[in-house]
Scaffold this motif. Structure first.
Motif, mmCIF file in Angstrom:
data_model
loop_
_atom_site.group_PDB
_atom_site.id
_atom_site.type_symbol
_atom_site.label_atom_id
_atom_site.label_comp_id
_atom_site.label_asym_id
_atom_site.label_seq_id
_atom_site.Cartn_x
_atom_site.Cartn_y
_atom_site.Cartn_z
ATOM 1 N N UNK A 112 0.866 -1.334 0.024
ATOM 2 C CA UNK A 112 -0.129 -0.057 -0.071
ATOM 3 C C UNK A 112 0.873 1.216 -0.044
ATOM 4 N N UNK A 113 1.969 1.211 -0.145
ATOM 5 C CA UNK A 113 2.780 2.297 -0.163
ATOM 6 C C UNK A 113 2.917 3.017 -1.739
ATOM 7 N N UNK A 114 3.377 4.152 -1.660
ATOM 8 C CA UNK A 114 3.394 4.924 -2.861
ATOM 9 C C UNK A 114 4.866 4.603 -3.686
ATOM 10 N N UNK A 115 4.832 4.697 -4.965
ATOM 11 C CA UNK A 115 5.986 4.558 -5.744
ATOM 12 C C UNK A 115 7.192 5.151 -5.512
ATOM 13 N N UNK A 116 7.032 6.460 -4.912
ATOM 14 C CA UNK A 116 8.519 7.071 -4.367
ATOM 15 C C UNK A 116 8.777 6.433 -3.077
ATOM 16 N N UNK A 117 7.850 5.748 -2.248
ATOM 17 C CA UNK A 117 8.189 5.067 -1.069
ATOM 18 C C UNK A 117 9.057 3.775 -1.303
ATOM 19 N N UNK A 118 8.457 3.191 -2.393
ATOM 20 C CA UNK A 118 9.437 2.013 -2.839
ATOM 21 C C UNK A 118 10.763 2.076 -3.241
ATOM 22 N N UNK B 53 13.434 -5.255 -9.296
ATOM 23 C CA UNK B 53 12.233 -4.988 -8.590
ATOM 24 C C UNK B 53 11.083 -5.536 -9.554
ATOM 25 N N UNK B 54 10.488 -6.841 -8.922
ATOM 26 C CA UNK B 54 9.511 -7.405 -9.440
ATOM 27 C C UNK B 54 8.162 -6.810 -9.406
ATOM 28 N N UNK B 55 7.973 -5.888 -8.438
ATOM 29 C CA UNK B 55 6.597 -5.192 -8.339
ATOM 30 C C UNK B 55 5.557 -5.867 -7.618
ATOM 31 N N UNK B 56 4.320 -5.381 -7.688
ATOM 32 C CA UNK B 56 3.345 -6.118 -6.689
ATOM 33 C C UNK B 56 2.723 -7.334 -7.281
ATOM 34 N N UNK B 57 2.939 -8.566 -6.487
ATOM 35 C CA UNK B 57 2.554 -9.938 -6.647
ATOM 36 C C UNK B 57 1.552 -10.395 -5.679
ATOM 37 N N UNK B 58 0.727 -11.034 -6.263
ATOM 38 C CA UNK B 58 -0.426 -11.889 -5.425
ATOM 39 C C UNK B 58 0.217 -12.827 -4.500
ATOM 40 N N UNK B 59 -0.041 -12.916 -3.281
ATOM 41 C CA UNK B 59 0.250 -14.257 -2.544
ATOM 42 C C UNK B 59 -0.626 -15.289 -2.833
ATOM 43 N N UNK B 60 -0.176 -16.503 -2.392
ATOM 44 C CA UNK B 60 -1.005 -17.816 -2.497
ATOM 45 C C UNK B 60 -1.765 -17.609 -1.259
ATOM 46 N N UNK B 61 -1.392 -17.548 -0.141
ATOM 47 C CA UNK B 61 -2.077 -17.017 1.138
ATOM 48 C C UNK B 61 -1.749 -15.691 1.700
#
Length: 126
Positions: free
Chosen positions: A15-21, A44-52
């Motif tokens: 939930x962070x902003x791009x500049x925070x990453x 940097x792979x970016x945002x990925x969905x977790x299995x759990x």
């Protein structure tokens, strides 16, 4: 002082902003550089969905870093990752000779295909 090759993967709060990453990635990259480490690559792979779900979140921002550093740095680095509220999880791997050779092949795009995909095998038979 011996230097080893490491791979560090860490997951940041999604939930962070791009500049925070960018800030957080730069913070840990600089921590490595300032403690006699040499960065090979930061991916940097970016945002990925977790299995759990993890910490009540269903996704996270993945960062993968490859570097050479003295062993003493890892304790400092992992402590920094542990106390940063935005880091959800991390994993540090120390490469042995076999893993290092595989990494070198990856960089040259020369990793041999060990397993043949079943679909490819069926096409070859036709």
């Amino acid at each position: 002082m011996s230097r080893n090759y490491y791979e560090l993967t860490y997951i940041l709060n999604p939930v962070l902003e791009d500049d925070q990453y960018e800030e957080i990635v730069e913070k840990f990259t600089e921590l490595i550089r300032n403690n006699e480490g040499e960065i090979d690559e930061v991916d940097e792979w970016g945002i990925r969905k977790f299995e759990y779900e993890m910490d009540g979140k269903s996704s996270g921002y993945y960062v993968n870093a490859y570097f050479t550093a003295p062993g003493e740095l890892i304790e400092k680095l992992e402590r920094g990752l542990r106390i940063d509220d935005h880091v959800m999880r991390y994993l540090t791997l120390k490469y042995d000779a076999k893993m290092k050779r595989h990494r070198d092949l990856q960089r040259k795009n020369a990793v041999p295909q060990v397993f043949v995909d079943e679909e490819e095998e069926a096409e070859d038979e036709d």
